[in-house]
Design a protein around this motif. Structure first.
Motif, PDB file in Angstrom:
ATOM      1  N   GLN A 104       0.844  -1.198   0.000  1.00 54.69           N
ATOM      2  CA  GLN A 104       0.000   0.000   0.000  1.00 54.69           C
ATOM      3  C   GLN A 104       0.872   1.238   0.000  1.00 54.69           C
ATOM      4  O   GLN A 104       1.927   1.270   0.640  1.00 54.69           O
ATOM      5  N   HIS A 105       0.409   2.267  -0.694  1.00 56.66           N
ATOM      6  CA  HIS A 105       1.133   3.547  -0.692  1.00 56.66           C
ATOM      7  C   HIS A 105       1.095   4.132   0.729  1.00 56.66           C
ATOM      8  O   HIS A 105       0.066   4.031   1.402  1.00 56.66           O
ATOM      9  N   PRO A 106       2.219   4.722   1.182  1.00 55.43           N
ATOM     10  CA  PRO A 106       2.228   5.247   2.554  1.00 55.43           C
ATOM     11  C   PRO A 106       1.085   6.239   2.824  1.00 55.43           C
ATOM     12  O   PRO A 106       0.559   6.280   3.943  1.00 55.43           O
ATOM     13  N   LEU A 107       0.670   7.005   1.813  1.00 57.21           N
ATOM     14  CA  LEU A 107      -0.432   7.952   2.060  1.00 57.21           C
ATOM     15  C   LEU A 107      -1.745   7.214   2.294  1.00 57.21           C
ATOM     16  O   LEU A 107      -2.560   7.629   3.112  1.00 57.21           O
ATOM     17  N   LEU A 316       6.533  14.512   8.900  1.00 58.37           N
ATOM     18  CA  LEU A 316       7.087  14.658  10.247  1.00 58.37           C
ATOM     19  C   LEU A 316       7.233  13.278  10.901  1.00 58.37           C
ATOM     20  O   LEU A 316       8.252  12.972  11.517  1.00 58.37           O
ATOM     21  N   LYS A 317       6.215  12.440  10.724  1.00 54.90           N
ATOM     22  CA  LYS A 317       6.248  11.119  11.370  1.00 54.90           C
ATOM     23  C   LYS A 317       7.458  10.301  10.922  1.00 54.90           C
ATOM     24  O   LYS A 317       8.091   9.631  11.722  1.00 54.90           O
ATOM     25  N   TYR A 318       7.776  10.351   9.613  1.00 57.66           N
ATOM     26  CA  TYR A 318       8.840   9.486   9.081  1.00 57.66           C
ATOM     27  C   TYR A 318      10.112  10.234   8.694  1.00 57.66           C
ATOM     28  O   TYR A 318      11.015   9.641   8.100  1.00 57.66           O
ATOM     29  N   GLY A 319      10.170  11.542   8.950  1.00 55.49           N
ATOM     30  CA  GLY A 319      11.380  12.289   8.582  1.00 55.49           C
ATOM     31  C   GLY A 319      11.568  12.382   7.072  1.00 55.49           C
ATOM     32  O   GLY A 319      12.700  12.384   6.585  1.00 55.49           O
ATOM     33  N   ARG A 335       9.284   1.321  -1.292  1.00 57.80           N
ATOM     34  CA  ARG A 335       9.745   0.109  -0.610  1.00 57.80           C
ATOM     35  C   ARG A 335      10.068   0.344   0.852  1.00 57.80           C
ATOM     36  O   ARG A 335      10.063  -0.572   1.656  1.00 57.80           O
ATOM     37  N   LYS A 336      10.387   1.609   1.197  1.00 58.54           N
ATOM     38  CA  LYS A 336      10.711   1.896   2.594  1.00 58.54           C
ATOM     39  C   LYS A 336       9.485   1.687   3.497  1.00 58.54           C
ATOM     40  O   LYS A 336       9.592   1.607   4.707  1.00 58.54           O
ATOM     41  N   PHE A 337       8.295   1.660   2.866  1.00 60.67           N
ATOM     42  CA  PHE A 337       7.072   1.545   3.659  1.00 60.67           C
ATOM     43  C   PHE A 337       6.381   0.205   3.438  1.00 60.67           C
ATOM     44  O   PHE A 337       5.266   0.010   3.850  1.00 60.67           O
TER      45      PHE A 337
END
Ligand code: DAH
Length: 338
Positions: A104-107, A316-319, A335-337
């Motif tokens: 899933q997309h981080p958003l 802010l949550k993930y920098g 991929r980081k998420f």
């Protein structure tokens, strides 16, 4: 009969094939490999287990270089699309990401997270519209005709006069109208609208033409600023999982009076220094004209509203340093998420 040396040579050959082919997984079906397995039964008993183990090691090292090669190919494919080429050429060249590697997309994840928090607080969550009109964008929100405040919301229009909404406040009039009956039968209106917005921006690390907002609307007989600040504080503390310092300062939006900007102190756990404030959203008490536009009597009912960007929350949550990552479709980012 195969020897350990044969295995070594075949391993070299197969690994080199993996690193050059575009279909690395096919290497697992190579006749060389079959031959090595086939030879097991002709290996003398006392050597058989060492031989078997060696073949197993070969299989493992092949598997791991195949996965790595597949990932490299996916990334390369993303970088190298010729956007001017016809679709069928691209779809042949591009190694489409197999569904089992998708995520899933981080958003998407965070929008659901925001909706969840407000739902648990008793709000109803709805999705905002992506095509709208002048009345919902401006008129119903107490922007006078030709008022300069309209210039702050430069967005895209179709030739027929439809508008790609520049904020989720376009949902306010609809939320108020839909909730009027409930309000008048003794209930309250509590809705959060989440969705995509568009602005004609010069793009940089903090400005994107397409982004997401969350808009809250609450109306009751006696809604007040204290309730609003408590609601927003609870939301932000829940979202970031810690106690936060908050502050407000006056701001002008035609649809609220008074209007405020709401800021939180950037938590030290997220790289902030004491005294470093981040403005998170606009908010205020709903202007009587906005209630009137929905047929709600401002002498009997009061409301508060807020609207803020979802990317800012997530950055802010993930920098995350640059807002443009979200719409980029870059696999290295996604991929980081995963
Ligand atoms: N719609 C405003 C914007 O995007 C933000 C906003 C400010 C929303 C105040 C509100 C509000 O509901 O009360 O700039």
């Amino acid at each position: 009969m195969s020897t350990m040396q044969d295995i070594e040579e075949i391993e070299k050959k197969l690994l080199s094939r993996v690193s050059t082919t575009n279909t690395p997984r096919d290497v697992l079906r190579s006749p060389d490999l079959k031959q090595l397995y086939g030879a097991i039964k002709s290996i003398p008993n006392e050597q058989r287990s060492a031989y078997g183990k060696r073949i197993n090691d070969l299989k493992l090292s092949l598997e791991s270089s195949i996965s790595k090669r597949e990932a490299d190919l996916d990334n390369a494919a993303v970088e190298s699309i010729d956007v001017t080429a016809p679709w069928d050429i691209n779809s042949v060249q591009v190694n489409l990401l197999p569904t089992n590697l998708g995520s899933q997309h981080p958003l998407t994840v965070e929008i659901e997270n925001v909706a969840d928090i407000f739902t648990r607080m008793g709000f109803e969550a709805i999705e905002s519209r992506q095509i709208d009109d002048d009345y919902h964008m401006f008129g119903s929100l107490n922007f006078p005709e030709n008022h300069p405040a309209r210039d702050g919301y430069d967005t895209f229009r179709t030739e027929e006069g439809f508008i790609a909404p520049a904020h989720t406040s376009t949902m306010q009039n609809r939320i108020l109208k839909a909730g009027k009956a409930k309000l008048e039968s003794g209930g309250q209106i509590g809705v959060v609208a989440l969705g995509r917005c568009f602005r004609n921006e010069d793009l940089d690390a903090t400005h994107e033409h397409t982004f997401y907002q969350f808009e809250g609307v609450f109306v009751s007989k006696d809604a007040n600023l204290g309730q609003m600040l408590g609601t927003l504080r609870s939301f932000f503390e829940c979202y970031y999982g810690q106690r936060l310092k908050i502050k407000t300062q006056p701001a002008y939006f035609p649809f609220v009076e008074p209007g405020l900007e709401f800021a939180i102190e950037k938590p030290t756990t997220l790289g902030g220094k004491p005294g470093e404030w981040l403005e998170m959203l606009g908010c205020g008490m709903i202007h009587p004209n906005v209630l009137l536009a929905a047929g709600i009597d401002p002498k009997k009912y009061r409301g508060f509203a807020w609207g803020g960007g979802i990317e800012r929350l997530v950055m802010l949550k993930y920098g995350i340093e640059d807002i443009r990552y979200f719409e980029s479709g870059k696999l290295q980012f996604l991929r980081k998420f995963a």
